[in-house]
Enzyme design. Structure first.
Site, short mmCIF file in Angstrom:
data_model
loop_
_atom_site.label_atom_id
_atom_site.label_comp_id
_atom_site.label_asym_id
_atom_site.label_seq_id
_atom_site.Cartn_x
_atom_site.Cartn_y
_atom_site.Cartn_z
N LYS A 206 0.85 -1.19 0.00
CA LYS A 206 0.00 0.00 0.00
C LYS A 206 0.89 1.24 0.00
O LYS A 206 1.71 1.43 0.89
CB LYS A 206 -0.92 0.02 1.21
CG LYS A 206 -1.86 1.23 1.17
CD LYS A 206 -2.54 1.49 2.49
CE LYS A 206 -3.17 2.89 2.46
NZ LYS A 206 -3.59 3.33 3.78
N GLY B 228 -8.22 9.29 9.96
CA GLY B 228 -8.47 9.33 11.40
C GLY B 228 -9.57 10.26 11.83
O GLY B 228 -9.83 10.42 13.03
N ALA C 292 -9.70 5.62 4.49
CA ALA C 292 -9.64 6.76 5.41
C ALA C 292 -10.99 7.46 5.54
O ALA C 292 -11.71 7.65 4.56
CB ALA C 292 -8.58 7.78 5.00
#
Length: 329
Positions: A172, A233, A259
């Site tokens: 990734k 986050g 995300a």
């Protein structure tokens, strides 16, 4: 000549009356072909070659079986870089209270891939526990991640080390533009993708939710496109469904939201848009009950996928009654 006497037998668990003299006669009476069935009588297999000679007696118990199209429907799998997976949920391995909690969350999520950051070995305590002691890379696919890299060169260097450490070529890639937003630097990301692809890596690439950039990454060798749903986050959920849908529609490689997922409904939305999967870390790791949230995310991804495959109803500007209004009293 008197007709044969009817006898009572048990056939495939149910009472049955028949005048058949042999098992072959019974099979034909049922309009089956003797050469295409298998028969058990009173707990013993009757060889197919002897069915015509096997007498049928009062009280016999028979099981007759044949082959039909069976089993579950074909598994709804997805494939990246020639590797096929059943779970469409990828989870991270950061922010957990312990490796034990992380491993339990992975199991509860049903994930078959986990992202792992590449960090320096703790030379002061080389025998300290490591992630591999709790999550077996022989059972779960490790996806080395360039989290924390702010240049393409740093990211490429990190993944070269990862390949040397574990032999991983499915990786990734993320190249961040700044520490405040953790948004990707798309120019550096594109350059790194080209380098990695030329070196034999299979990069799954974190990117902005930009259909043009996504296509450029695919052309550069990305094996999966991973647009952000919201800042890393943040837990804000998918902020721009239109661009995610456009990326899905234009891609020839898997698209996974990466995300921004905060709760189960966010994961379901991503899957309903047609994404091949969802990647998340904080949403599970920082939940009050990470194990329970991992199970919720598993179900949400599955539900969103089912809804996408089912095809949602058309949106309407005005109400449309479920029951006809004609004939009301």
């Amino acid at each position: 000549m008197s007709p044969p006497m009817s006898k009572s037998i048990t056939l495939n668990g149910a009472p049955h009356r028949t005048a058949a003299l042999t098992i072959a006669d019974l099979v034909r009476e049922l309009e089956l072909a003797p050469e295409k069935v298998a028969v058990e009588r009173n707990g013993a297999i009757v060889p197919r070659s002897t069915l015509a000679d096997a007498p049928l007696a009062e009280g016999d118990t028979l099981e007759i079986v044949h082959f039909v199209g069976g089993g579950d429907h074909a598994a709804d799998t997805w494939t990246v870089a020639g590797r096929t997976f059943t779970s469409r949920l990828i989870v991270g391995t950061g922010k957990y209270k312990s490796f034990e909690q992380n491993a339990a969350a992975v199991e509860a999520s049903g994930a078959e891939i986990v992202t792992v950051a590449v960090r320096r070995v703790n030379v002061s305590d080389p025998k300290a526990p490591m992630l591999t002691d709790f999550i077996d890379p022989k059972k779960i696919t490790y996806l080395p991640n360039t989290a924390g890299c702010f240049t393409g060169d740093e990211a490429v260097r990190t993944l070269r080390l990862a390949r040397e450490a574990g032999g991983w070529d499915l990786v990734k890639l993320e190249v961040l533009g700044e520490a405040r937003t953790l948004y990707p630097d798309m120019r550096e990301t594109l350059k790194a993708t080209e380098v990695l692809a030329k070196e034999g890596f299979h990069p799954m690439v974190y990117c902005a939710d930009d259909p043009i950039a996504a296509k450029q990454l695919e052309d550069a060798g990305a094996v999966a496109i991973m647009p952000l749903g919201a800042p890393i986050g943040s837990g804000l959920g998918i902020q721009n469904r239109v661009t995610i849908r456009l990326i899905v529609e234009g891609a020839k490689v898997p698209v996974l939201v990466d995300a921004g997922v905060g709760t189960a409904s966010d994961a379901a939305v991503g899957m309903e848009l047609g994404c091949d999967g969802i990647l998340m870390n904080t949403a599970i790791a920082e939940a009050k009950d990470p194990i329970r949230m991992a199970r919720a995310m598993k179900l949400a991804v599955e539900a969103g996928r089912e809804a996408y495959l089912a095809g949602r109803m058309a949106r309407r500007m005005y109400a449309d009654p479920s029951s006809p209004l004609a004939g009301l009293i």
